[in-house]
Design a protein around this motif. Sequence first.
Motif, PDB file in Angstrom:
ATOM      1  N   LEU A  11       0.757  -1.150  -0.012  1.00  0.00           N
ATOM      2  CA  LEU A  11       0.010   0.120  -0.021  1.00  0.00           C
ATOM      3  C   LEU A  11       0.818   1.322  -0.185  1.00  0.00           C
ATOM      4  O   LEU A  11       0.641   2.242  -0.973  1.00  0.00           O
ATOM      5  CB  LEU A  11      -0.996   0.084   1.064  1.00  0.00           C
ATOM      6  N   PHE A  12       1.699   1.469   0.943  1.00  0.00           N
ATOM      7  CA  PHE A  12       2.802   2.569   0.987  1.00  0.00           C
ATOM      8  C   PHE A  12       3.500   2.668  -0.116  1.00  0.00           C
ATOM      9  O   PHE A  12       4.023   3.709  -0.577  1.00  0.00           O
ATOM     10  CB  PHE A  12       3.297   2.520   2.298  1.00  0.00           C
ATOM     11  N   GLY A  13       4.110   1.461  -0.781  1.00  0.00           N
ATOM     12  CA  GLY A  13       4.955   1.542  -2.082  1.00  0.00           C
ATOM     13  C   GLY A  13       4.068   2.067  -3.334  1.00  0.00           C
ATOM     14  O   GLY A  13       4.331   2.800  -3.915  1.00  0.00           O
ATOM     15  N   VAL A  14       2.683   1.730  -3.324  1.00  0.00           N
ATOM     16  CA  VAL A  14       2.013   2.476  -4.305  1.00  0.00           C
ATOM     17  C   VAL A  14       1.646   3.972  -4.115  1.00  0.00           C
ATOM     18  O   VAL A  14       1.815   4.606  -5.037  1.00  0.00           O
ATOM     19  CB  VAL A  14       0.514   1.552  -4.455  1.00  0.00           C
ATOM     20  N   VAL A  15       1.680   4.433  -2.914  1.00  0.00           N
ATOM     21  CA  VAL A  15       1.516   5.410  -2.412  1.00  0.00           C
ATOM     22  C   VAL A  15       2.763   6.457  -2.788  1.00  0.00           C
ATOM     23  O   VAL A  15       2.719   7.606  -3.423  1.00  0.00           O
ATOM     24  CB  VAL A  15       0.915   5.784  -1.266  1.00  0.00           C
ATOM     25  N   ALA A  16       3.952   5.819  -2.459  1.00  0.00           N
ATOM     26  CA  ALA A  16       5.141   6.523  -2.738  1.00  0.00           C
ATOM     27  C   ALA A  16       5.371   6.421  -4.355  1.00  0.00           C
ATOM     28  O   ALA A  16       5.772   7.528  -5.059  1.00  0.00           O
ATOM     29  CB  ALA A  16       6.297   5.432  -2.328  1.00  0.00           C
ATOM     30  N   LEU A  17       5.032   5.546  -5.173  1.00  0.00           N
ATOM     31  CA  LEU A  17       5.203   5.481  -6.719  1.00  0.00           C
ATOM     32  C   LEU A  17       4.242   6.652  -6.979  1.00  0.00           C
ATOM     33  O   LEU A  17       4.622   7.448  -8.119  1.00  0.00           O
ATOM     34  CB  LEU A  17       4.901   4.239  -7.227  1.00  0.00           C
ATOM     35  N   PHE A  18       2.875   6.985  -6.490  1.00  0.00           N
ATOM     36  CA  PHE A  18       1.991   7.867  -6.974  1.00  0.00           C
ATOM     37  C   PHE A  18       2.679   9.150  -6.736  1.00  0.00           C
ATOM     38  O   PHE A  18       2.706  10.178  -7.618  1.00  0.00           O
ATOM     39  CB  PHE A  18       0.762   7.736  -5.974  1.00  0.00           C
ATOM     40  N   PHE A  19       3.246   9.534  -5.488  1.00  0.00           N
ATOM     41  CA  PHE A  19       3.963  10.565  -5.267  1.00  0.00           C
ATOM     42  C   PHE A  19       5.020  11.065  -6.169  1.00  0.00           C
ATOM     43  O   PHE A  19       5.445  12.252  -6.545  1.00  0.00           O
ATOM     44  CB  PHE A  19       4.124  10.865  -3.658  1.00  0.00           C
ATOM     45  N   ALA A  20       5.940  10.133  -6.306  1.00  0.00           N
ATOM     46  CA  ALA A  20       7.122  10.280  -7.500  1.00  0.00           C
ATOM     47  C   ALA A  20       6.666  10.663  -8.692  1.00  0.00           C
ATOM     48  O   ALA A  20       7.149  11.425  -9.175  1.00  0.00           O
ATOM     49  CB  ALA A  20       7.989   8.863  -7.455  1.00  0.00           C
ATOM     50  N   THR A  63       7.251  21.183  -5.672  1.00  0.00           N
ATOM     51  CA  THR A  63       7.755  19.895  -6.146  1.00  0.00           C
ATOM     52  C   THR A  63       8.596  19.246  -4.939  1.00  0.00           C
ATOM     53  O   THR A  63       8.567  17.945  -4.746  1.00  0.00           O
ATOM     54  CB  THR A  63       9.015  20.409  -7.416  1.00  0.00           C
ATOM     55  N   ALA A  64       9.216  20.120  -4.084  1.00  0.00           N
ATOM     56  CA  ALA A  64       9.900  19.750  -2.836  1.00  0.00           C
ATOM     57  C   ALA A  64       8.809  18.836  -1.931  1.00  0.00           C
ATOM     58  O   ALA A  64       9.218  17.689  -1.425  1.00  0.00           O
ATOM     59  CB  ALA A  64      10.494  20.791  -2.158  1.00  0.00           C
ATOM     60  N   VAL A  65       7.839  19.519  -1.842  1.00  0.00           N
ATOM     61  CA  VAL A  65       6.893  18.876  -0.877  1.00  0.00           C
ATOM     62  C   VAL A  65       6.446  17.608  -1.493  1.00  0.00           C
ATOM     63  O   VAL A  65       6.219  16.485  -0.439  1.00  0.00           O
ATOM     64  CB  VAL A  65       5.434  19.811  -0.830  1.00  0.00           C
ATOM     65  N   LEU A  66       6.012  17.522  -2.711  1.00  0.00           N
ATOM     66  CA  LEU A  66       5.682  15.950  -3.374  1.00  0.00           C
ATOM     67  C   LEU A  66       6.946  15.037  -3.192  1.00  0.00           C
ATOM     68  O   LEU A  66       6.836  13.910  -3.084  1.00  0.00           O
ATOM     69  CB  LEU A  66       5.478  16.516  -4.678  1.00  0.00           C
ATOM     70  N   VAL A  67       8.142  15.622  -3.230  1.00  0.00           N
ATOM     71  CA  VAL A  67       9.181  14.600  -3.275  1.00  0.00           C
ATOM     72  C   VAL A  67       9.462  14.102  -1.630  1.00  0.00           C
ATOM     73  O   VAL A  67       9.912  13.144  -1.546  1.00  0.00           O
ATOM     74  CB  VAL A  67      10.597  15.372  -3.648  1.00  0.00           C
TER      75      VAL A  67
END
Length: 129
Positions: free
Chosen positions: A7-16, A32-36
């Motif tokens: 779940l958190f991996g998918v969230v991380a890929l989404f934010f990336a 961009t910094a906030v999203l990173v």
Amino acid sequence: MRTEALLFGVVALFFAGVAALYGWWSEEPAGTAVLVIAFLMAAVVSFFSAVQYRRKGRRPQDRGDAEVADGAGPLEFFPPDSRWPVVTALGFAVAATGVVYGLWLFLIGCAVLARGVLGLVFQYVDREG
């Protein structure tokens, strides 16, 4: 923990992905910094959950055939003392100071922060139970 890691991996890929698209289209560094940072936070939780799943296997909560008694017993091991929270806090403080004073200090802070987080995750990797 496998479900949480995915779940958190998918969230991380989404934010990336969103950070890359937002940075390219908007050319605005703050968003961009906030999203990173959101990507990195989700990636750390995903990494921690994956390591815990690999070390301990499936929990009783993850199995459909588990009984209530399977979850009984000690909840978790809590370390009596650790130096890694201090190293992590120091790394974060140096990285935050590096945002003001320069990239070189920020990179040093990120290295210390990464070492602190890895130390927390792998501190008792050889511990049984």
